[in-house]
Design an enzyme around this catalytic site. Sequence first.
Site, PDB file in Angstrom:
ATOM      1  N   LYS A  78       0.854  -1.197   0.000  1.00  0.00           N
ATOM      2  CA  LYS A  78       0.000   0.000   0.000  1.00  0.00           C
ATOM      3  C   LYS A  78       0.879   1.231   0.000  1.00  0.00           C
ATOM      4  O   LYS A  78       1.837   1.308   0.761  1.00  0.00           O
ATOM      5  CB  LYS A  78      -0.834  -0.018   1.291  1.00  0.00           C
ATOM      6  CG  LYS A  78      -1.824   1.085   1.393  1.00  0.00           C
ATOM      7  CD  LYS A  78      -3.154   0.662   0.830  1.00  0.00           C
ATOM      8  CE  LYS A  78      -4.125   1.800   0.711  1.00  0.00           C
ATOM      9  NZ  LYS A  78      -3.944   2.623  -0.486  1.00  0.00           N
ATOM     10  N   LYS A 102       4.721   1.884   8.869  1.00  0.00           N
ATOM     11  CA  LYS A 102       3.497   2.556   9.306  1.00  0.00           C
ATOM     12  C   LYS A 102       2.330   1.568   9.397  1.00  0.00           C
ATOM     13  O   LYS A 102       1.614   1.527  10.387  1.00  0.00           O
ATOM     14  CB  LYS A 102       3.164   3.676   8.313  1.00  0.00           C
ATOM     15  CG  LYS A 102       2.273   4.742   8.877  1.00  0.00           C
ATOM     16  CD  LYS A 102       1.962   5.830   7.858  1.00  0.00           C
ATOM     17  CE  LYS A 102       3.152   6.718   7.560  1.00  0.00           C
ATOM     18  NZ  LYS A 102       2.772   7.906   6.776  1.00  0.00           N
ATOM     19  N   LYS A 114       5.435   2.638  -2.660  1.00  0.00           N
ATOM     20  CA  LYS A 114       5.274   4.056  -3.029  1.00  0.00           C
ATOM     21  C   LYS A 114       5.528   4.160  -4.521  1.00  0.00           C
ATOM     22  O   LYS A 114       6.291   3.357  -5.085  1.00  0.00           O
ATOM     23  CB  LYS A 114       6.287   4.921  -2.272  1.00  0.00           C
ATOM     24  CG  LYS A 114       5.857   6.344  -2.094  1.00  0.00           C
ATOM     25  CD  LYS A 114       4.817   6.457  -0.989  1.00  0.00           C
ATOM     26  CE  LYS A 114       4.340   7.869  -0.763  1.00  0.00           C
ATOM     27  NZ  LYS A 114       3.525   7.969   0.443  1.00  0.00           N
ATOM     28  N   THR A 198      -6.065  11.846   8.685  1.00  0.00           N
ATOM     29  CA  THR A 198      -4.695  11.977   9.186  1.00  0.00           C
ATOM     30  C   THR A 198      -4.648  12.987  10.329  1.00  0.00           C
ATOM     31  O   THR A 198      -4.040  12.730  11.377  1.00  0.00           O
ATOM     32  CB  THR A 198      -3.744  12.374   8.036  1.00  0.00           C
ATOM     33  OG1 THR A 198      -3.931  11.446   6.975  1.00  0.00           O
ATOM     34  CG2 THR A 198      -2.295  12.324   8.478  1.00  0.00           C
ATOM     35  N   ASN A 229      -4.093  19.955   4.547  1.00  0.00           N
ATOM     36  CA  ASN A 229      -5.033  18.927   4.976  1.00  0.00           C
ATOM     37  C   ASN A 229      -4.755  18.474   6.411  1.00  0.00           C
ATOM     38  O   ASN A 229      -5.621  18.543   7.282  1.00  0.00           O
ATOM     39  CB  ASN A 229      -4.950  17.742   3.990  1.00  0.00           C
ATOM     40  CG  ASN A 229      -5.851  16.598   4.407  1.00  0.00           C
ATOM     41  OD1 ASN A 229      -5.702  16.071   5.504  1.00  0.00           O
ATOM     42  ND2 ASN A 229      -6.784  16.224   3.565  1.00  0.00           N
ATOM     43  N   SER A 358      -7.720   4.640   4.687  1.00  0.00           N
ATOM     44  CA  SER A 358      -7.570   4.078   3.340  1.00  0.00           C
ATOM     45  C   SER A 358      -7.856   2.574   3.369  1.00  0.00           C
ATOM     46  O   SER A 358      -8.487   2.021   2.472  1.00  0.00           O
ATOM     47  CB  SER A 358      -6.144   4.277   2.824  1.00  0.00           C
ATOM     48  OG  SER A 358      -6.001   5.570   2.293  1.00  0.00           O
TER      49      SER A 358
HETATM   50  P1  NAD Z   1      -0.950  20.035   2.086  1.00  0.00           P
HETATM   51  O1  NAD Z   1      -0.310  20.329   0.794  1.00  0.00           O
HETATM   52  O2  NAD Z   1      -2.434  19.947   2.185  1.00  0.00           O
HETATM   53  O3  NAD Z   1      -0.454  21.086   3.164  1.00  0.00           O
HETATM   54  C1  NAD Z   1       0.873  21.382   3.372  1.00  0.00           C
HETATM   55  C2  NAD Z   1       0.901  22.677   4.175  1.00  0.00           C
HETATM   56  O4  NAD Z   1       2.234  22.906   4.612  1.00  0.00           O
HETATM   57  C3  NAD Z   1       0.500  23.903   3.391  1.00  0.00           C
HETATM   58  O5  NAD Z   1      -0.218  24.767   4.268  1.00  0.00           O
HETATM   59  C4  NAD Z   1       1.833  24.540   3.011  1.00  0.00           C
HETATM   60  O6  NAD Z   1       1.717  25.930   2.798  1.00  0.00           O
HETATM   61  C5  NAD Z   1       2.618  24.221   4.234  1.00  0.00           C
HETATM   62  N1  NAD Z   1       4.062  24.211   4.086  1.00  0.00           N
HETATM   63  C6  NAD Z   1       4.822  23.571   3.185  1.00  0.00           C
HETATM   64  N2  NAD Z   1       6.130  23.767   3.424  1.00  0.00           N
HETATM   65  C7  NAD Z   1       6.169  24.551   4.534  1.00  0.00           C
HETATM   66  C8  NAD Z   1       7.208  25.088   5.291  1.00  0.00           C
HETATM   67  N3  NAD Z   1       8.480  24.873   4.967  1.00  0.00           N
HETATM   68  N4  NAD Z   1       6.888  25.837   6.396  1.00  0.00           N
HETATM   69  C9  NAD Z   1       5.614  26.061   6.745  1.00  0.00           C
HETATM   70  N5  NAD Z   1       4.577  25.551   6.059  1.00  0.00           N
HETATM   71  C10 NAD Z   1       4.870  24.826   4.969  1.00  0.00           C
HETATM   72  O7  NAD Z   1      -0.285  18.640   2.623  1.00  0.00           O
HETATM   73  P2  NAD Z   1      -0.840  17.613   3.707  1.00  0.00           P
HETATM   74  O8  NAD Z   1      -1.658  16.569   3.051  1.00  0.00           O
HETATM   75  O9  NAD Z   1      -1.419  18.372   4.849  1.00  0.00           O
HETATM   76  O10 NAD Z   1       0.526  16.891   4.121  1.00  0.00           O
HETATM   77  C11 NAD Z   1       1.420  17.498   5.032  1.00  0.00           C
HETATM   78  C12 NAD Z   1       2.403  16.453   5.519  1.00  0.00           C
HETATM   79  O11 NAD Z   1       1.701  15.349   6.086  1.00  0.00           O
HETATM   80  C13 NAD Z   1       3.308  15.867   4.443  1.00  0.00           C
HETATM   81  O12 NAD Z   1       4.556  15.569   5.018  1.00  0.00           O
HETATM   82  C14 NAD Z   1       2.625  14.560   4.099  1.00  0.00           C
HETATM   83  O13 NAD Z   1       3.525  13.599   3.590  1.00  0.00           O
HETATM   84  C15 NAD Z   1       2.126  14.145   5.451  1.00  0.00           C
HETATM   85  N6  NAD Z   1       1.034  13.189   5.390  1.00  0.00           N
HETATM   86  C16 NAD Z   1      -0.142  13.492   4.781  1.00  0.00           C
HETATM   87  C17 NAD Z   1      -1.178  12.574   4.798  1.00  0.00           C
HETATM   88  C18 NAD Z   1      -2.505  12.887   4.211  1.00  0.00           C
HETATM   89  O14 NAD Z   1      -3.421  12.059   4.388  1.00  0.00           O
HETATM   90  N7  NAD Z   1      -2.706  14.025   3.587  1.00  0.00           N
HETATM   91  C19 NAD Z   1      -0.988  11.312   5.402  1.00  0.00           C
HETATM   92  C20 NAD Z   1       0.229  11.038   6.023  1.00  0.00           C
HETATM   93  C21 NAD Z   1       1.235  11.992   6.020  1.00  0.00           C
END
Ligand code: NAD
Length: 424
Positions: A78, A102, A114, A198, A229, A358
Site C-alpha cells: 500500500k 506505518k 510508493k 490523518t 489537509n 484508506s
Molecule cells: P498540504 O499540501 O495539504 O499542506 C501542506 C501545508 O504545509 C500547506 O499549508 C503549506 O503551505 C505548508 N508548508 C509547506 N512547506 C512549509 C514550510 N516549509 N513551512 C511552513 N509551512 C509549509 O499537505 P498535507 O496533506 O497536509 O501533508 C502534510 C504532511 O503530512 C506531508 O509531510 C505529508 O507527507 C504528510 N502526510 C499526509 C497525509 C494525508 O493524508 N494528507 C498522510 C500522512 C502523512
Amino acid sequence: MGYIEPAPIKDEKNPFEAMMSRFHIASQILGLDDEVYNVLKSPAKQVIVSLPITMDDGSIRVFEGFRVIHSNILGPSKGGIRFDPGVNIDEVKALAAWMTWKCAVVDIPYGGAKGGVKCNPREMSSGEIERLMRAYTLSMTEIFGPDRDIPAPDMGTGPREMAWLMDEYSRTQGMTVNSVVTGKPLVLGGSLGRTEATGRGVMVSALAAMEKLKINPYKATCAVQGFGNVGSHAALLLEERGVKVVAISDLSGAYYNGNGINIKEAIDYRNDNRGSLEGYLGAEKIDGDEILGLEVDVLVPAATEDVITSQNVESIKAKLIVEGANGPTSAKADTVINDKGIMVAPDILANAGGVTVSYFEWVQNRLGYKWTGERVNRRSDRIMKDAFDNVYKTAKEHNVSMRIAAYVVAIDKVAKTYKYRGGY
Ligand code: NAD
C-alpha cells in the site's frame, strides 16, 4: 489536487539513509539476525518506466515513472503516488519502507509501497495529467491489484487522479475494480472520514501523549506548522478538545495569537484566499521559522520533511512533538530531542490515521458496503489509540524513544511474519 509537499532535505542527503539509521538502531534492539535484516532492508521490487505522453501542443515528452514495493510480507502493498519534479528512486524507496513500518505499527494487513512520476503537475494541463496518469496505470497493470498492490494519492495527486487510475485499471480487467486504489472521490467508493483522517489521528495521538505527560488539554497550548489537509484538521480537532492553538503557519509565514486562534475562522479565510493564510488578521504575523521555537506545550509539524534539524533543534521548547508530516525530524535532531526529554509521537505512528482509513475504504469496497462517518471515526480512533499504547509500552520496556519503539514494534511484526512465511 492533493497535498503539495515540497521536500527540502537539509540534514538528510538521502531519505533512504534517514530511514535506515532508525531501522538499524531498532534492529539491534531486537537482535534481528542478519538474514532477516537483509530481507527487510531491501525493497522487494523496484520498477522504473518511461512514459511517452502527447502534450497539448502536439509534442511528445517522455516522463520517468517509479513504483517501489518495499515489502508484501504482511499483505498486499500500500502506498501513494507522487507527481513531483523531485521524485527519484531513493526517495520512493524510503517512502515505500516508511509505509511498511506505518502499516505494521497500526496493525493493518498491508505491506509498504510508493510510486511517483517525475513531472511538474502545476505546469501541466488537466488533459496532460490525465494522459500521464492513465499511461502510468497501464504500465503498472501487472503490479497493481486489490490483492497485490494498492496505490493512493500523495503529493501532487488527489481524488481526481485516483478516479482516472481506477477507471484505467478497470478497463484492463473488463470490469469495475474500485478496490484497486484508495483516496477516490466519494461517489466512486471513497470513504467518509478519509479527508480528515490523518489530522484526526494526530489529535488522538496528541491527546494520548498528553495523558502520559499529565498535560491537561484544557490548559495546554499548541503550535501547528503547515495549514493544509493534515495541519488544519489536526488544529481544528485539538481546539475542539480544549487545546489552545496559539500559532499556525503555512508557506506564507506564521501567525501567532496568545489568546488562541479561531481555527474554523482561519480555515474559512484560507479557503477563500486560494489556500493561503497570507493576510490573515486573526493573529500577529511572525517569521515562519519562529513557530518551531515557540513556548508551547505541543508542537505539531504538519508541513513537510526535514524541518527540525541539527540547526534549529536547540530552540524547541515544546514538551511534546506530534509528527503530522512524514519525516519532519532529521536523525541528527533526534538525539538532541531525546536529551532534552521531549516526547515525540513519531510520524509512522502519529500520521497513520490516513492509511488506516484508506484501509477502511478498501474493506468497504470489497464488502460492497458503505460505513457511516461515525463508524469510520470510532474504528480509526481505536486503532490509533491502541497503536499509541503499544508503542508507549515498548518504549518503556526497552527504555528507548517513542520513535525507536515504533520501529521496534513494526520491524518485530514484519520479521516474525517473515519467519512464519519463510523464504526460499
Ligand atoms: P498540504 O499540501 O495539504 O499542506 C501542506 C501545508 O504545509 C500547506 O499549508 C503549506 O503551505 C505548508 N508548508 C509547506 N512547506 C512549509 C514550510 N516549509 N513551512 C511552513 N509551512 C509549509 O499537505 P498535507 O496533506 O497536509 O501533508 C502534510 C504532511 O503530512 C506531508 O509531510 C505529508 O507527507 C504528510 N502526510 C499526509 C497525509 C494525508 O493524508 N494528507 C498522510 C500522512 C502523512
